[in-house]
Motif scaffolding. Structure first.
Motif, short mmCIF file in Angstrom:
data_model
loop_
_atom_site.label_atom_id
_atom_site.label_comp_id
_atom_site.label_asym_id
_atom_site.label_seq_id
_atom_site.Cartn_x
_atom_site.Cartn_y
_atom_site.Cartn_z
N ASP A 60 0.81 -1.23 0.00
CA ASP A 60 0.00 0.00 0.00
C ASP A 60 0.84 1.28 0.00
OD1 ASP A 60 0.89 0.13 2.63
OD2 ASP A 60 -1.10 -0.12 3.52
N THR A 88 -7.97 -4.59 -5.56
CA THR A 88 -7.41 -3.24 -5.46
C THR A 88 -8.46 -2.29 -4.93
OG1 THR A 88 -8.07 -2.63 -7.71
CG2 THR A 88 -5.89 -3.60 -7.45
N ASP A 89 -8.00 -1.16 -4.38
CA ASP A 89 -8.94 -0.10 -4.05
C ASP A 89 -9.07 0.83 -5.26
OD1 ASP A 89 -6.66 1.50 -4.04
OD2 ASP A 89 -6.85 2.12 -1.95
N ALA A 92 -5.86 2.48 -6.89
CA ALA A 92 -4.73 1.60 -7.23
C ALA A 92 -4.29 1.75 -8.68
CB ALA A 92 -5.09 0.15 -6.95
N SER A 94 -1.85 -0.76 -10.80
CA SER A 94 -1.11 -2.00 -10.75
C SER A 94 -1.17 -2.65 -12.12
CB SER A 94 -1.70 -2.92 -9.66
OG SER A 94 -0.95 -4.12 -9.55
N ALA A 143 -12.05 -2.33 -8.84
CA ALA A 143 -11.82 -1.91 -7.45
C ALA A 143 -12.86 -2.47 -6.49
CB ALA A 143 -11.81 -0.39 -7.37
N TYR A 184 3.36 -2.58 -8.28
CA TYR A 184 2.69 -1.70 -7.32
C TYR A 184 3.01 -0.27 -7.72
CZ TYR A 184 1.20 1.12 -3.54
OH TYR A 184 0.55 2.12 -2.85
N VAL A 189 -2.99 -2.72 -3.19
CA VAL A 189 -2.95 -3.81 -4.17
C VAL A 189 -2.74 -5.13 -3.42
CG1 VAL A 189 -1.69 -4.78 -6.14
CG2 VAL A 189 -1.99 -2.29 -5.95
#
Length: 199
Positions: A60, A88-89, A92, A94, A143, A184, A189
């Motif tokens: 994070d 993921t939020d 994110a 990634s 997400a 990342y 993630v």
């Protein structure tokens, strides 16, 4: 009679030898790179605070600099399938990078980048796309939930399936083989499972 028994015995030994040769460390050729208990063995390019937490590999934040961080496979792959479970939020950035030219420089010019980036300014190469190679329209949102990527690369043909829906299907011969990498960039993630099978 003894001769028949000897032939049968040799045949039985041969069958058991064939059974013993079958891969024991993987299921049907699948090799697990990350699971809920282990991070796996990776080289690093830049660094994030990768750690095992609640059954997943989590990052994070970057721990040095502003450049994205990568976990890079020690092995090079040519034709393969990847199955990856990720979360993921919304913030994110990634992705899963494949067929990288080198293990030292990881980006979308040196590798194929299967993106995970719901807030990408240009959504045509956001989540579900292969950056600068295969657009996605409409871009799916990943997400806030567990997702599954299935990525296949065989010769110049590459397909990406996100949660059972094909998001990319393209031919591109620029990169034929190389290591894979997990990225990342920002946000939260998580990778719960990453497996690869050579074709």
């Amino acid at each position: 009679m003894k001769r028949i028994f000897a032939i049968v015995a040799v045949a039985a030994v041969g069958v058991s030898a064939i059974v013993a040769i079958q891969p024991a460390s993987s299921q049907d050729g699948w090799v697990t790179l990350v699971d809920g208990t282990k991070m796996g063995d990776w080289d690093k390019v830049a660094d994030a605070n990768w750690t095992m937490k609640d059954g997943a590999l989590v990052a994070d934040k970057l721990t040095a600099g502003k450049d994205p961080a990568y976990l890079v496979s020690k092995k090079s792959y040519k034709d393969f399938q990847i199955k990856a479970e990720f979360w993921t939020d919304e913030d994110a950035n990634s992705g899963i990078f494949i067929r990288c030219k080198t293990a030292k420089v990881i980006d979308s010019k040196e590798c194929y980048e299967v993106n995970i980036f719901d807030k990408r300014p240009d959504p045509t190469y956001g989540t579900g796309a292969i950056v600068d190679v295969a657009k996605v329209n409409p871009m799916p949102k990943a997400a806030g939930k567990w997702n599954t990527y299935e990525i296949t690369a065989k010769g110049p043909k590459m397909t990406v399936i996100l949660n059972g829906q094909k998001t990319a299907d393209v031919e591109d011969g620029k990169l034929a083989s190389g290591p894979i990498a997990l990225q990342y960039g920002s946000g939260v993630v998580k990778f719960r499972k990453v497996q690869i099978k050579e074709l």
